[in-house]
Scaffold this motif. Structure first.
Motif, PDB file in Angstrom:
ATOM      1  N   GLY A  36       0.825  -1.205   0.000  1.00 37.37           N
ATOM      2  CA  GLY A  36       0.000   0.000   0.000  1.00 37.37           C
ATOM      3  C   GLY A  36       0.858   1.253   0.000  1.00 37.37           C
ATOM      4  O   GLY A  36       0.542   2.235  -0.670  1.00 37.37           O
ATOM      5  N   LEU A  37       1.958   1.212   0.742  1.00 45.22           N
ATOM      6  CA  LEU A  37       2.866   2.361   0.788  1.00 45.22           C
ATOM      7  C   LEU A  37       3.510   2.597  -0.568  1.00 45.22           C
ATOM      8  O   LEU A  37       3.658   3.735  -1.000  1.00 45.22           O
ATOM      9  CB  LEU A  37       3.930   2.150   1.860  1.00 45.22           C
ATOM     10  N   ASP A  38       3.872   1.525  -1.271  1.00 37.55           N
ATOM     11  CA  ASP A  38       4.446   1.677  -2.607  1.00 37.55           C
ATOM     12  C   ASP A  38       3.468   2.368  -3.554  1.00 37.55           C
ATOM     13  O   ASP A  38       3.874   3.155  -4.402  1.00 37.55           O
ATOM     14  CB  ASP A  38       4.858   0.321  -3.187  1.00 37.55           C
ATOM     15  N   LYS A  39       2.177   2.088  -3.410  1.00 36.98           N
ATOM     16  CA  LYS A  39       1.176   2.748  -4.261  1.00 36.98           C
ATOM     17  C   LYS A  39       1.146   4.245  -3.982  1.00 36.98           C
ATOM     18  O   LYS A  39       1.077   5.056  -4.900  1.00 36.98           O
ATOM     19  CB  LYS A  39      -0.202   2.132  -4.043  1.00 36.98           C
ATOM     20  N   VAL A  40       1.213   4.621  -2.712  1.00 37.85           N
ATOM     21  CA  VAL A  40       1.241   6.041  -2.336  1.00 37.85           C
ATOM     22  C   VAL A  40       2.508   6.701  -2.882  1.00 37.85           C
ATOM     23  O   VAL A  40       2.468   7.796  -3.444  1.00 37.85           O
ATOM     24  CB  VAL A  40       1.158   6.213  -0.800  1.00 37.85           C
ATOM     25  N   LEU A  41       3.642   5.995  -2.745  1.00 40.02           N
ATOM     26  CA  LEU A  41       4.906   6.547  -3.242  1.00 40.02           C
ATOM     27  C   LEU A  41       4.920   6.627  -4.769  1.00 40.02           C
ATOM     28  O   LEU A  41       5.511   7.545  -5.337  1.00 40.02           O
ATOM     29  CB  LEU A  41       6.080   5.722  -2.723  1.00 40.02           C
ATOM     30  N   ASP A  42       4.258   5.688  -5.450  1.00 37.45           N
ATOM     31  CA  ASP A  42       4.115   5.773  -6.908  1.00 37.45           C
ATOM     32  C   ASP A  42       3.366   7.046  -7.291  1.00 37.45           C
ATOM     33  O   ASP A  42       3.754   7.757  -8.226  1.00 37.45           O
ATOM     34  CB  ASP A  42       3.343   4.564  -7.459  1.00 37.45           C
ATOM     35  N   THR A  43       2.296   7.324  -6.565  1.00 34.44           N
ATOM     36  CA  THR A  43       1.514   8.530  -6.831  1.00 34.44           C
ATOM     37  C   THR A  43       2.347   9.773  -6.582  1.00 34.44           C
ATOM     38  O   THR A  43       2.321  10.727  -7.364  1.00 34.44           O
ATOM     39  CB  THR A  43       0.244   8.553  -5.944  1.00 34.44           C
ATOM     40  N   TRP A  44       3.112   9.770  -5.485  1.00 34.16           N
ATOM     41  CA  TRP A  44       3.983  10.910  -5.156  1.00 34.16           C
ATOM     42  C   TRP A  44       5.012  11.116  -6.264  1.00 34.16           C
ATOM     43  O   TRP A  44       5.262  12.236  -6.710  1.00 34.16           O
ATOM     44  CB  TRP A  44       4.651  10.656  -3.816  1.00 34.16           C
ATOM     45  N   ASN A  45       5.609  10.035  -6.722  1.00 31.43           N
ATOM     46  CA  ASN A  45       6.613  10.101  -7.782  1.00 31.43           C
ATOM     47  C   ASN A  45       6.013  10.686  -9.059  1.00 31.43           C
ATOM     48  O   ASN A  45       6.598  11.548  -9.710  1.00 31.43           O
ATOM     49  CB  ASN A  45       7.176   8.701  -8.030  1.00 31.43           C
TER      50      ASN A  45
END
Length: 152
Positions: A36-45
């Motif tokens: 789930g955190l990777d999805k948030v970080l993907d969005t941030w990126n």
């Protein structure tokens, strides 16, 4: 949770305590699912890339509007939908090395704020991706448009 050495300081402003990378990663995996955190970080990126593109577009628009205002010899411009004001803003400052230590410590203003750094490790916006794109661009140079010179 990191506790501050000063009781009046909130915990979120406390100094960062770092642990060995493997230890921190192992502890994080035990406590929560990082998918789930990777999805948030993907969005941030993705948003960082969009922000950079939009900043360039904003600067292009500012340049065009400033050019029009200069041709019209105005500093205020109003259309049916927008208003633009051009003004000069200044700020005064002094360097710590230019002052005696006692004066600096007496008058210096200090502010603290949280800073989060974020770096993509894979993909187009990662350091490796940027290096690959740079190498590709260096291999095939693009034709540059000539800048228009001012007539004298």
């Amino acid at each position: 949770r990191v506790r501050s050495s000063r009781p009046e300081e909130p915990a979120h402003r406390a100094s960062r305590v770092s642990a060995p990378l493997g230890f921190a990663t192992a502890m994080a995996k035990k406590q929560l699912d990082l998918t789930g955190l990777d999805k948030v970080l993907d969005t941030w990126n993705w948003a960082k890339g969009e922000e950079a593109a939009m900043k360039k577009k904003i600067e292009d628009c500012k340049t065009q509007v400033e050019s029009i205002m200069a041709k019209m010899s105005v500093t205020d411009l109003t259309t049916a939908k927008y208003q633009v004001q051009k003004r000069l803003q200044s700020r005064e400052g002094i360097s710590k090395k230019d002052l005696p230590a006692n004066i600096w410590s007496q008058y210096a203003k200090k502010s603290e704020f949280t800073v989060m750094t974020f770096k993509a490790l894979t993909g187009k916006r990662s350091a490796a991706g940027k290096a690959k794109a740079k190498a590709k661009a260096a291999g095939a140079p693009k034709a540059k448009a000539k800048a228009k010179g001012k007539g004298k």
